[in-house]
Design an enzyme around this catalytic site. Structure first.
Site, short mmCIF file in Angstrom:
data_model
loop_
_atom_site.label_atom_id
_atom_site.label_comp_id
_atom_site.label_asym_id
_atom_site.label_seq_id
_atom_site.Cartn_x
_atom_site.Cartn_y
_atom_site.Cartn_z
CB SER A 1 22.47 13.03 33.92
OG SER A 1 22.88 11.89 34.58
CE LYS B 1 20.39 9.07 32.65
NZ LYS B 1 20.79 10.46 32.45
N PRO C 1 22.96 -3.07 26.84
CG PRO C 1 21.36 -2.41 28.36
CD PRO C 1 21.66 -2.42 26.92
N PRO C 2 24.05 -6.02 28.76
CG PRO C 2 25.51 -6.68 30.44
CD PRO C 2 24.68 -5.54 30.00
N GLY C 3 22.67 -9.22 27.90
CA GLY C 3 21.46 -10.05 27.97
C GLY C 3 20.27 -9.49 27.24
CB VAL C 4 19.38 -6.49 25.38
CG1 VAL C 4 19.17 -5.78 26.69
CG2 VAL C 4 20.69 -6.07 24.75
N GLY C 5 20.00 -9.69 23.94
CA GLY C 5 19.83 -10.47 22.72
C GLY C 5 20.70 -10.04 21.55
CE LYS C 6 25.30 -6.54 23.50
NZ LYS C 6 24.68 -6.78 24.79
CB THR C 7 25.13 -13.11 21.31
OG1 THR C 7 25.86 -12.24 22.16
CG2 THR C 7 26.04 -14.15 20.73
P1 ADP Z 1 23.82 -10.32 24.75
O1 ADP Z 1 24.61 -10.83 23.61
O2 ADP Z 1 23.09 -9.06 24.43
O3 ADP Z 1 24.57 -10.18 26.03
P2 ADP Z 1 22.35 -12.76 24.40
O4 ADP Z 1 22.16 -12.63 22.94
O5 ADP Z 1 23.38 -13.72 24.84
O6 ADP Z 1 22.66 -11.35 25.06
O7 ADP Z 1 20.97 -13.09 25.07
C1 ADP Z 1 20.80 -13.74 26.30
C2 ADP Z 1 19.58 -14.63 26.28
O8 ADP Z 1 18.40 -13.88 26.24
C3 ADP Z 1 19.55 -15.55 25.09
O9 ADP Z 1 19.16 -16.82 25.50
C4 ADP Z 1 18.50 -14.92 24.19
O10 ADP Z 1 17.84 -15.90 23.43
C5 ADP Z 1 17.57 -14.29 25.18
N1 ADP Z 1 16.94 -13.09 24.62
C6 ADP Z 1 17.36 -11.82 24.73
N2 ADP Z 1 16.52 -10.99 24.11
C7 ADP Z 1 15.53 -11.72 23.59
C8 ADP Z 1 14.34 -11.42 22.85
N3 ADP Z 1 14.02 -10.16 22.50
N4 ADP Z 1 13.56 -12.43 22.49
C9 ADP Z 1 13.86 -13.67 22.84
N5 ADP Z 1 14.93 -14.04 23.55
C10 ADP Z 1 15.77 -13.07 23.93
#
Ligand code: ADP
EC number: 3.4.21.53
Length: 848
Positions: free
Chosen positions: A739, A782, A376-382
């Site tokens: 489901s 879930k 999902p978005p915002g989980v730190g992939k980038t």
């Molecule tokens: P994605 O690419 O998955 O949409 P981002 O990599 O842009 O998400 O992450 C969004 C923000 O959340 C960033 O500022 C990132 O540093 C922070 N973040 C997400 N997961 C973590 C984590 N496990 N530890 C520290 N910071 C995190």
């Protein structure tokens, strides 16, 4: 003019009245003739006359002749110039008129007007005696001095002009050959003067006065020229521009030197490019193409549009990092520390990334798989991608692929197109300037498709280790080696990634975070980061853990932490205002006051607000500002997400399901109601086909088991005389997937039996017609969603039991899991006290 010295003008002259110019002796002027009297003069005097005398006419300035013949002649200017009509040209367009070319001979004064019609004729007195000038040679006294000064000024003026112009050269010669006395007339007609000034010169019959009138005009012109030359020197570009215009052939004398200059510039430019091409260390094929293009460029004129195209192409080629690379500085132990420091949790992902890096360290030529982070978005992939680049000491470049639907975006446009350019891969390489960066291909699941080709197909070539050492961008048209580039892809779901592309990547799932993980991430990373971004320090702002929990549960509902980060940003902004205001006031405070304030114990954001209001003045807040739940409400407003789960389960016919979306897991309410009818089923809530099938399956199973569960109220079919409406609220998103089967069954069983479903139970599972429960996907997301929603019991298919391993222990401990393999078990777990059937089955309840 000395040749005219013998000419005596006739004592009677026909008069030509002009308004738009003043003819001075010694100059030539073009006069347009269109009034009746003037036309008559031309016709009967100039066109019919045969002698030289008949071509001499008197030109009276500053007099507009009336258009009509009958109109009275206006009063004439008393002094005019006798002129020789050198040329007469007639025309009928736009109206009949003549154009005369007249050379002025000498001044005359009108003594008596003899007649007015058909054209005026007057008795005149010749004023300039042409011979008088040459006779006396150099005049003495004041006149002599004046004429000398005038002569010198005239020489100075001509000296400032460009002698290569023939007219200027001729004037220079005339200055010496003409009698000095004629110079005021000649020069006044040449330099920039108004008609009024020329008239003053004409009216100055006395020679001395004429010099005095003309001299200021001459000096004014000289000053003007000087100023112009000075400003040109200040702006050399202008000079170049003027020269460039002259190159057009107006001043042929200058042409050679100019051409040399420009050619020099050209030469410099291409020579420079050639040097760069040779220094770029390109592989053989690219070098050959570049040299060929350079050769063409040298032969091309700069004005050709293709020149710019070829030039740009060569510039691009030399800027590409053909053989420039950074050296990897990989130390697995350091990489582990760095990954741990940058990211909390996500152990599985970090472990796999470390494995990947370790293999690279052992075998640098590894053509390893391309990692694809899915979650999902915002989980730190980038941000993990960025960390990988840092651990390797490589450049990082992100290529956003969301919405890209043209393969030229990846592979570039052919150079034949107007505005053609290379694709994003080559452009990225140019930006980073090395050939071994980390490229993050963001959102590969959102690639589009259009008539312009399939970008995913172009990506295949980029990502295939067997092919990408000779990736050919359409713009470059020569292969570029991409094998050193480390590609990492990210996506929200694998469902929309084209299978061929997915096949080339190793998918690493990045699930959402639990509330506890989010709290840790917020305190370790997000809060310090946001404080720094807003110029605050931990001594100024403190967010306690309870507040963070409140933000997570009441203001955000997401799998990642992006909106949590935004909310923390909002708090920082609000506090930054307070701190900035405080700074301002504290400057005028006395030191004792400050001392008192510093000793006041820690105070919350809200308290300082109240203080401000009470006292009516803006006093600085006490540091640190602590955000409690009241301050939180103040800054972020009332809670956005209230847990209304129990409220919604107060009627029979409502059950909670668990759904998986690319944004993470979610809880989903299923509602049913019944009304009188003939057994119809209505489904609403934007459902996909699979979901509709599940609903029909559920109804069929319930009808066939109505007797067992005593649902039919005595009759054979519970739906007899009844219509059923099934609704899946939660937004205008299309919902699909199998489901929800168990949830629909539970919901309908509740409706038909009139019993309430437990308000703290959520469930997921596919059903069969025979009442079995089949496993489903996305269990971790879930379960986390159910945990977020504060539910206590989760019913999942028995065959999904193994998936619970991924779930953090504390979440598992908080929840009561029921593993169901039949619908009977589901119903027994969903209702308080079980769901009584005619024959009781053992209830399987497990608590982990
Ligand atoms: P994605 O690419 O998955 O949409 P981002 O990599 O842009 O998400 O992450 C969004 C923000 O959340 C960033 O500022 C990132 O540093 C922070 N973040 C997400 N997961 C973590 C984590 N496990 N530890 C520290 N910071 C995190």
């Amino acid at each position: 003019m000395s040749s005219n010295s013998g000419i005596q003008i006739p004592s009677r002259l026909p008069l030509l009245c002009t308004h738009d110019g003043v003819l001075l002796p010694g100059s030539t002027m073009r006069i347009s003739v269109d009034t009746a009297r003037n036309m008559q003069l031309v016709k009967s005097r100039l066109l019919k006359g045969t002698s030289l005398k008949s071509t001499i006419i008197g030109v009276i300035p500053n007099t507009r002749d009336p258009e009509h013949d009958s109109d009275e002649l206006p009063s004439l200017h008393s002094i005019g110039t006798a002129g020789l009509a050198v040329q007469v040209v007639g025309s009928n367009w736009p109206k009949p008129h003549y154009t005369l070319l007249i050379t002025g001979l000498c001044r005359f004064r009108v003594t008596q007007l003899l007649r007015e019609r058909p054209f005026p004729v007057a008795e005149v007195e010749q004023l300039d005696k042409l011979e008088q000038y040459t006779e006396g040679g150099q005049a003495d006294g004041e006149l002599g001095e004046l004429s000398q000064r005038f002569y010198q000024a005239a020489v100075q003026l001509v000296g400032m002009l460009d002698m290569s112009v023939p007219v200027v050269a001729k004037l220079r010669r005339l200055l010496d050959s003409l009698p000095r006395e004629t110079l005021p007339d000649v020069l006044a007609s040449m330099i920039r003067t108004s008609n009024k000034e020329k008239l003053q010169v004409l009216d100055a019959v006395d020679l001395e006065e004429r010099f005095k009138k003309a001299l200021p005009l001459l000096t004014r012109q000289i000053e003007g020229l000087k100023l112009l030359q000075k400003t040109r020197k200040l702006r050399p570009d202008d000079d170049k521009r003027v020269l460039a215009i002259r190159k057009g052939g107006v001043f042929p004398g200058r042409q050679f030197s100019l051409d040399e200059e420009v050619e020099d510039e050209d030469g410099d430019d291409t020579a420079m490019l050639e040097k760069k091409v040779k220094a770029a260390a390109m592989p053989e094929p690219a070098l050959r193409v570049c040299l060929k293009e350079l050769k063409r460029l040298k032969k091309m004129p700069q004005s050709m549009p293709e020149y710019a195209l070829t030039h740009n192409y060569l510039e691009m080629m030399v800027e590409l990092p053909w053989s420039k690379s950074t050296t990897d500085c990989l130390d697995i132990r350091a990489a582990r520390v760095l990954l741990d420091n940058d990211h909390y949790a996500m152990e599985k992902l970090k472990r796999r990334v470390l494995e990947y890096l370790a293999v690279r360290q052992l075998k640098s030529t590894l053509k390893g798989p391309i990692l694809c982070f899915v979650g999902p978005p915002g989980v730190g992939k980038t941000s993990v991608g960025r960390s990988i680049a840092r651990t390797l000491g490589r450049e990082f470049h992100r290529i956003a692929l969301g919405g890209v639907c043209d393969q030229s975006d990846i592979r570039g446009h052919r150079r034949t197109y107007v505005g053609s350019m290379p694709g994003r891969i080559i452009n990225g390489l140019k930006t980073v300037g090395v050939n071994n960066p980390v490229f993050l291909l963001d959102e590969v699941d959102k690639l589009g498709k259009s008539l312009q080709g399939d970008p995913a197909a172009a990506l295949l070539e980029v990502l295939d280790p067997e092919q990408n050492h000779s990736f050919t961008d359409h713009y470059l048209n020569v292969p570029f080696d991409l094998s050193q580039v480390l590609f990492i892809a990210t996506a929200n779901t694998t469902a929309t990634i084209p299978p061929a592309l997915l096949d080339r990547m190793e998918v690493l799932q990045v699930p959402g975070y639990t509330q506890e993980e989010k709290v840790e991430i917020a305190h370790r990373h997000l809060i310090p980061h946001q404080l720094e971004q807003h110029g605050l320090t931990p001594q100024q702002l403190q967010i306690p853990q309870d507040t963070t929990k409140d933000i997570i549960s009441k203001y955000t509902r997401e799998a990642g932490v992006r909106s949590l980060e935004r909310k923390i940003g909002a708090i920082c902004r609000a506090v930054a205002v307070k701190v900035a205001e405080g700074h301002k006031v504290s400057r005028v405070e006395s030191p004792t006051e400050q001392h008192i304030k510093q000793s006041v114990p820690v105070c919350s954001y809200q308290n300082t607000e109240n203080k401000d209001e009470d006292s009516g003045i803006a006093s600085p807040p006490e540091m640190p500002i602590v955000i409690d739940h009241i301050a939180l409400k103040d800054i972020l407003g009332p809670p956005v997400f209230e847990m209304e789960v129990s409220e919604r389960l107060t009627l029979p016919g409502v059950a909670i399901g668990l759904a998986w979306t690319p944004m993470g897991g979610e809880i989903m309410f299923v509602e049913a109601s019944r009304m009188e009818g003939d057994g119809q089923l209505t489904l609403t809530g934007q459902l996909g086909d699979v979901m509709k099938e599940s609903a029909h399956l559920a109804i069929s199973w319930l009808r066939s088991n109505a007797k067992t569960y005593l649902l039919a109220n005595g009759s054979a079919d519970p739906l007899e005389g009844t219509d059923i409406h099934l609704h899946f609220p939660a937004g205008a998103v299309t919902k699909d997937g199998p489901s929800a089967g168990v949830t629909i069954v539970t919901c309908l069983a509740s409706l038909l039996s009139g019993r309430l479903v437990r308000s703290d139970v959520a469930m997921t599972g596919e059903i069969t017609l025979r009442g079995l429960v089949l496993p489903v996907g996305g269990i971790k997301d879930k379960v986390l969603a159910a945990h977020r929603a504060n539910l206590k019991r989760v019913i999942i298919p028995k065959r999904n039991e193994k998936d619970l391993e991924e779930i953090p222990a504390h979440v598992r401990a908080d929840l009561d899991f029921v593993f169901a393999s039949t619908l009977d078990e589901v119903l027994n777990a969903a209702f308080d006290g079980g769901f009584p059937a005619a024959v009781n089955h053992p209830q399987v309840v497990s608590k982990l």
